[in-house]
Write a protein that holds these residues in place. Structure first.
Motif, mmCIF file in Angstrom:
data_model
loop_
_atom_site.group_PDB
_atom_site.id
_atom_site.type_symbol
_atom_site.label_atom_id
_atom_site.label_comp_id
_atom_site.label_asym_id
_atom_site.label_seq_id
_atom_site.Cartn_x
_atom_site.Cartn_y
_atom_site.Cartn_z
ATOM 1 N N MET A 1 1.229 -1.362 0.102
ATOM 2 C CA MET A 1 -0.066 -0.017 -0.369
ATOM 3 C C MET A 1 0.681 1.084 0.071
ATOM 4 N N THR A 2 0.164 1.766 -0.567
ATOM 5 C CA THR A 2 1.482 3.302 -0.875
ATOM 6 C C THR A 2 0.634 4.723 0.007
ATOM 7 N N ILE A 3 1.563 4.873 0.588
ATOM 8 C CA ILE A 3 1.397 5.916 1.586
ATOM 9 C C ILE A 3 0.865 7.452 1.496
ATOM 10 N N PRO A 4 -0.130 8.189 0.633
ATOM 11 C CA PRO A 4 0.433 9.638 0.943
ATOM 12 C C PRO A 4 1.512 10.833 1.795
ATOM 13 N N LEU A 5 2.003 10.953 0.605
ATOM 14 C CA LEU A 5 2.917 11.934 1.557
ATOM 15 C C LEU A 5 3.085 13.327 0.894
ATOM 16 N N PRO A 6 2.431 14.716 1.092
ATOM 17 C CA PRO A 6 2.274 16.038 1.311
ATOM 18 C C PRO A 6 3.741 15.499 0.812
ATOM 19 N N LEU A 7 5.273 16.288 0.723
ATOM 20 C CA LEU A 7 6.542 16.268 0.620
ATOM 21 C C LEU A 7 6.277 15.681 -1.168
ATOM 22 N N ALA A 41 4.003 32.427 -23.565
ATOM 23 C CA ALA A 41 3.472 32.424 -25.719
ATOM 24 C C ALA A 41 3.192 31.055 -25.060
ATOM 25 N N GLN A 42 1.639 30.767 -24.504
ATOM 26 C CA GLN A 42 0.990 30.209 -24.009
ATOM 27 C C GLN A 42 -0.523 31.161 -23.403
ATOM 28 N N SER A 43 -1.987 29.963 -23.669
ATOM 29 C CA SER A 43 -3.276 30.440 -23.421
ATOM 30 C C SER A 43 -3.025 31.054 -21.940
ATOM 31 N N GLN A 44 -4.158 32.237 -21.535
ATOM 32 C CA GLN A 44 -4.545 32.180 -19.803
ATOM 33 C C GLN A 44 -5.338 31.174 -19.485
ATOM 34 N N PRO A 45 -6.049 30.400 -19.974
ATOM 35 C CA PRO A 45 -6.294 29.488 -19.535
ATOM 36 C C PRO A 45 -5.401 28.407 -19.397
ATOM 37 N N ARG A 46 -4.168 27.804 -20.200
ATOM 38 C CA ARG A 46 -3.463 27.215 -19.526
ATOM 39 C C ARG A 46 -2.624 27.442 -18.838
ATOM 40 N N VAL A 47 -1.931 28.471 -18.502
ATOM 41 C CA VAL A 47 -0.724 29.167 -17.707
ATOM 42 C C VAL A 47 -1.906 29.095 -15.889
ATOM 43 N N SER A 48 -2.981 29.984 -16.415
ATOM 44 C CA SER A 48 -4.245 29.635 -15.474
ATOM 45 C C SER A 48 -3.788 27.948 -14.351
ATOM 46 N N ARG A 49 -4.199 26.725 -15.488
ATOM 47 C CA ARG A 49 -3.997 25.726 -14.694
ATOM 48 C C ARG A 49 -2.757 25.343 -14.215
ATOM 49 N N HIS A 50 -1.744 25.508 -14.317
ATOM 50 C CA HIS A 50 -1.123 25.852 -13.488
ATOM 51 C C HIS A 50 -0.079 25.959 -12.746
ATOM 52 N N LEU A 51 -0.755 27.128 -12.714
ATOM 53 C CA LEU A 51 -1.307 28.522 -11.845
ATOM 54 C C LEU A 51 -1.825 28.187 -10.244
ATOM 55 N N LYS A 52 -2.706 27.482 -10.411
ATOM 56 C CA LYS A 52 -3.766 27.122 -9.745
ATOM 57 C C LYS A 52 -3.057 25.787 -9.271
ATOM 58 N N ILE A 53 -2.019 24.771 -9.793
ATOM 59 C CA ILE A 53 -1.404 23.837 -9.406
ATOM 60 C C ILE A 53 -0.300 23.921 -8.052
ATOM 61 N N LEU A 54 0.713 25.142 -8.468
ATOM 62 C CA LEU A 54 1.170 26.057 -7.947
ATOM 63 C C LEU A 54 0.932 27.036 -6.441
ATOM 64 N N ALA A 55 -0.688 27.038 -6.647
ATOM 65 C CA ALA A 55 -1.087 28.116 -5.396
ATOM 66 C C ALA A 55 -1.838 26.453 -4.102
ATOM 67 N N ASP A 56 -1.598 25.757 -5.150
ATOM 68 C CA ASP A 56 -2.211 24.710 -4.013
ATOM 69 C C ASP A 56 -0.832 24.703 -3.237
ATOM 70 N N ALA A 57 -0.152 24.184 -3.937
ATOM 71 C CA ALA A 57 1.674 23.762 -3.359
ATOM 72 C C ALA A 57 2.343 25.193 -2.315
ATOM 73 N N ARG A 58 1.282 26.408 -2.310
ATOM 74 C CA ARG A 58 1.765 27.076 -1.540
ATOM 75 C C ARG A 58 3.424 27.697 -1.892
ATOM 76 N N LEU A 59 3.409 27.537 -3.575
ATOM 77 C CA LEU A 59 4.732 28.431 -4.042
ATOM 78 C C LEU A 59 4.378 28.835 -5.404
ATOM 79 N N VAL A 60 2.949 29.453 -5.181
ATOM 80 C CA VAL A 60 2.884 31.127 -5.644
ATOM 81 C C VAL A 60 1.249 31.244 -5.058
#
Length: 322
Positions: A1-7, A41-60
């Motif tokens: 069983m794989t244990i979830p790790l926040p890291l 040189a990417q679309s705003q929706p694509r950049v927004s998706r990347h930023l959400k992932i970074l924000a959820d990780a407290r990196l931005v």
């Protein structure tokens, strides 16, 4: 069983070239979603998706400013160590890509500078009129510098930062500077000015002087430079500024003594025609600060006054010191 790790989730957030490029760009300066999309040189929706992932990780961190959303690096405990890691681990290909992205920031800076120049030109006459009524700005700034002293400032908060002039002058002595203004146009002007001046460790935020977007005890120095005369409730603005101070922290107010230039209500939207010492000292005391008159600067139709309030040390700190 794989244990979830926040890291592991944190490293997963980093496991994309575009997200690494976004972090490298935000290390250079705060940027909007549109500006980041322009550089990548990417679309705003694509950049927004990347930023959400970074924000959820407290990196931005995302911060809404009018109709715009600005991004900045997130939790310093994470991003400071991360920056050192990628500086040490970056390969030649990554280094070239980061350098190319930084070069494309030139266009973003040029767009900002052009917008700032238009805004400044539209308001220059109004600002020059007010300057002509009191002693030279250089004398006022020298008096502020003397009041703050030559030592380190700690964390600086400039309420009603306007063009960012106070941070331009004193930000280099601060560990971090936060400028707050209600006007998105003024914040954009301040970003250009501070970028040109090379002032680092600055965060500019939209906010109201009566409800500042900061927690209690955040600041060592709070400035209210030529702001209080716009306040319908100066006492409330002082209480809110005092809330930010750590024990021993200082609130410095720079504004006009009482005057009778009624036209400033209409031409410059002044809500108050200056302040008497007794009134300001009373408001400082009601906010829990030890207040004093620092200096009166005469020499024009308007007198500029500096008042200071200090947050007393906590009782337990005084006992330990004794």
């Amino acid at each position: 069983m794989t244990i979830p790790l926040p890291l592991a989730d944190l490293f997963q957030a980093l496991a994309d070239p575009s997200r690494l490029r976004l972090l490298a760009l935000l290390k250079e300066m705060e940027l909007t979603v549109g500006e980041l999309a322009q550089v990548l040189a990417q679309s705003q929706p694509r950049v927004s998706r990347h930023l959400k992932i970074l924000a959820d990780a407290r990196l931005v961190e995302r911060r809404k400013e009018g109709s715009w959303v600005f991004l900045q690096l997130g939790d310093p405990k994470l991003v400071d160590g991360l920056a050192a890691f990628w500086d040490a681990a970056a390969d030649p290909v990554t280094t070239r890509q980061f350098a190319a992205d930084r070069a494309r920031l030139t266009a973003v800076r040029a767009d900002r500078a052009e917008a700032a120049a238009r805004y400044f030109a539209a308001h220059a006459a109004e600002w020059d009129q007010i300057r002509s009524l009191h002693v030279a700005d250089a004398q006022v700034e020298d008096a502020i510098r003397e009041a703050l002293g030559d030592g380190p400032i700690g964390q600086l908060v400039d309420i009603g930062t306007g063009t960012g002039r106070m941070i331009e002058l004193f930000g280099t002595a601060a560990t971090r500077s936060i400028g707050i203004d209600r006007s998105t146009e003024m914040l954009r002007l301040a970003r250009v000015k501070l970028e040109e001046a090379g002032v680092e460790a600055v965060s500019l935020r939209q906010g109201d002087m009566y409800a500042l977007p900061l927690p209690d005890g955040e600041a060592d120095v709070v400035l209210l430079h030529q702001v209080l005369h716009y306040a319908q409730s100066p006492a409330a603005a002082i209480v809110e500024g005092a809330r930010l101070l750590r024990p021993g922290g200082r609130l410095l107010i720079i504004d006009f003594a009482p005057h009778e230039r009624e036209e400033l209500r209409d031409t410059a939207q002044h809500a108050r025609l200056g302040f008497a010492d007794e009134a300001v000292l009373g408001w400082l005391g009601a906010a829990g600060l030890d207040g004093k008159v620092v200096r009166h600067l005469e020499g024009g139709e308007l007198t500029v006054t500096l008042w200071a309030g200090v947050r007393p040390p906590r009782i337990d700190q005084e006992r330990r010191a004794a």
